[in-house]
Write a protein that holds these residues in place. Sequence first.
Motif, mmCIF file in Angstrom:
data_model
loop_
_atom_site.group_PDB
_atom_site.id
_atom_site.type_symbol
_atom_site.label_atom_id
_atom_site.label_comp_id
_atom_site.label_asym_id
_atom_site.label_seq_id
_atom_site.Cartn_x
_atom_site.Cartn_y
_atom_site.Cartn_z
ATOM 1 N N UNK A 163 -4.965 -3.207 0.104
ATOM 2 C CA UNK A 163 -4.840 -1.787 0.371
ATOM 3 C C UNK A 163 -3.352 -1.470 0.388
ATOM 4 N N UNK A 164 -2.993 -0.302 -0.133
ATOM 5 C CA UNK A 164 -1.603 0.136 -0.175
ATOM 6 C C UNK A 164 -1.495 1.453 0.590
ATOM 7 N N UNK A 165 -0.423 1.586 1.381
ATOM 8 C CA UNK A 165 -0.233 2.803 2.167
ATOM 9 C C UNK A 165 1.221 3.240 2.094
ATOM 10 N N UNK A 166 1.411 4.520 1.837
ATOM 11 C CA UNK A 166 2.726 5.147 1.888
ATOM 12 C C UNK A 166 2.693 6.100 3.069
ATOM 13 N N UNK A 167 3.736 6.100 3.879
ATOM 14 C CA UNK A 167 3.717 6.909 5.092
ATOM 15 C C UNK A 167 5.103 7.415 5.444
ATOM 16 N N UNK A 168 5.121 8.482 6.234
ATOM 17 C CA UNK A 168 6.369 9.076 6.698
ATOM 18 C C UNK A 168 6.736 8.476 8.048
ATOM 19 N N UNK A 169 8.026 8.320 8.264
ATOM 20 C CA UNK A 169 8.509 7.733 9.508
ATOM 21 C C UNK A 169 9.818 8.412 9.893
ATOM 22 N N UNK A 170 10.134 8.370 11.190
ATOM 23 C CA UNK A 170 11.420 8.926 11.609
ATOM 24 C C UNK A 170 11.401 9.501 12.994
ATOM 25 N N UNK A 171 12.282 10.469 13.187
ATOM 26 C CA UNK A 171 12.493 11.091 14.487
ATOM 27 C C UNK A 171 11.331 11.992 14.873
ATOM 28 N N UNK A 172 11.486 12.623 16.026
ATOM 29 C CA UNK A 172 10.484 13.571 16.497
ATOM 30 C C UNK A 172 10.553 14.848 15.668
ATOM 31 N N UNK A 173 9.576 15.694 15.805
ATOM 32 C CA UNK A 173 9.404 16.985 15.153
ATOM 33 C C UNK A 173 8.950 16.811 13.706
ATOM 34 N N UNK A 174 9.784 16.297 12.832
ATOM 35 C CA UNK A 174 9.396 16.025 11.449
ATOM 36 C C UNK A 174 9.944 14.653 11.071
ATOM 37 N N UNK A 175 9.256 13.915 10.212
ATOM 38 C CA UNK A 175 9.745 12.600 9.791
ATOM 39 C C UNK A 175 10.984 12.730 8.905
ATOM 40 N N UNK A 176 11.653 11.605 8.684
ATOM 41 C CA UNK A 176 12.902 11.598 7.926
ATOM 42 C C UNK A 176 12.806 10.873 6.591
ATOM 43 N N UNK A 177 11.998 9.814 6.525
ATOM 44 C CA UNK A 177 11.967 8.934 5.358
ATOM 45 C C UNK A 177 10.516 8.569 5.025
ATOM 46 N N UNK A 178 10.330 7.981 3.826
ATOM 47 C CA UNK A 178 9.011 7.509 3.425
ATOM 48 C C UNK A 178 9.035 5.989 3.325
ATOM 49 N N UNK A 179 7.961 5.369 3.796
ATOM 50 C CA UNK A 179 7.874 3.916 3.885
ATOM 51 C C UNK A 179 6.594 3.416 3.224
ATOM 52 N N UNK A 180 6.443 2.089 3.186
ATOM 53 C CA UNK A 180 5.324 1.462 2.480
ATOM 54 C C UNK A 180 4.817 0.264 3.279
ATOM 55 N N UNK A 181 3.490 0.057 3.229
ATOM 56 C CA UNK A 181 2.864 -1.104 3.874
ATOM 57 C C UNK A 181 1.657 -1.539 3.043
ATOM 58 N N UNK A 182 1.240 -2.821 3.226
ATOM 59 C CA UNK A 182 0.066 -3.376 2.543
ATOM 60 C C UNK A 182 -0.839 -4.059 3.552
ATOM 61 N N UNK A 183 -2.121 -4.149 3.183
ATOM 62 C CA UNK A 183 -3.100 -4.803 4.038
ATOM 63 C C UNK A 183 -4.181 -5.453 3.177
ATOM 64 N N UNK A 184 -4.597 -6.640 3.567
ATOM 65 C CA UNK A 184 -5.698 -7.311 2.879
ATOM 66 C C UNK A 184 -7.046 -6.792 3.362
ATOM 67 N N UNK A 185 -7.112 -6.327 4.613
ATOM 68 C CA UNK A 185 -8.388 -5.919 5.192
ATOM 69 C C UNK A 185 -8.470 -4.442 5.592
#
Length: 158
Positions: free
Chosen positions: A9-31
């Motif tokens: 499984x592939x996931x792209x997500x927003x991360x960062x400070x409060x109120x609104x995120x700052x950057x986009x990140x990536x993660x993977x999962x087998x399950x």
Amino acid sequence: MRDNERGMFRMWYASGDTFEPNVLCYAESADGIHWQRSPLNPIFIHGDEGEWDEDRVGGCEVHQLPDGSFVMFYIGYSDIHTARIGYAISPDGVRGWKRAQANPIVQPTPAAWDERACYKPSVCFDKENNRWLLWYNGRNDLHEFIGLAIHEGAELEE
């Protein structure tokens, strides 16, 4: 997104400070339960000074294109209150994101229902009619609404 070739499984997500995120990140999962964040994070950051997305980026949605590359529709902020929608293309969905020259593809309309911000894209490709459909939240000073933008054809400019 399920990657059947790699069994991940592939996931792209927003991360960062409060109120609104700052950057986009990536993660993977087998399950789909236990996720491993990419050591390359963040994979996508704000644009250069003077660009429409110079303050921060967030709220992305990623699709694999027929040629195997990936398109990411995302929110770009010129300041904390003004948002537009653009897209970028990557050969593998993690590295080498290239912003489209056509950006921003959805932006506020003066004196309209979406005059302050256009954000939170939700996108699908309509194969039957050969077009991209992009729903988004639009905001004026008082209310938030949902709009639809249509791009005819499958091709997206790089």
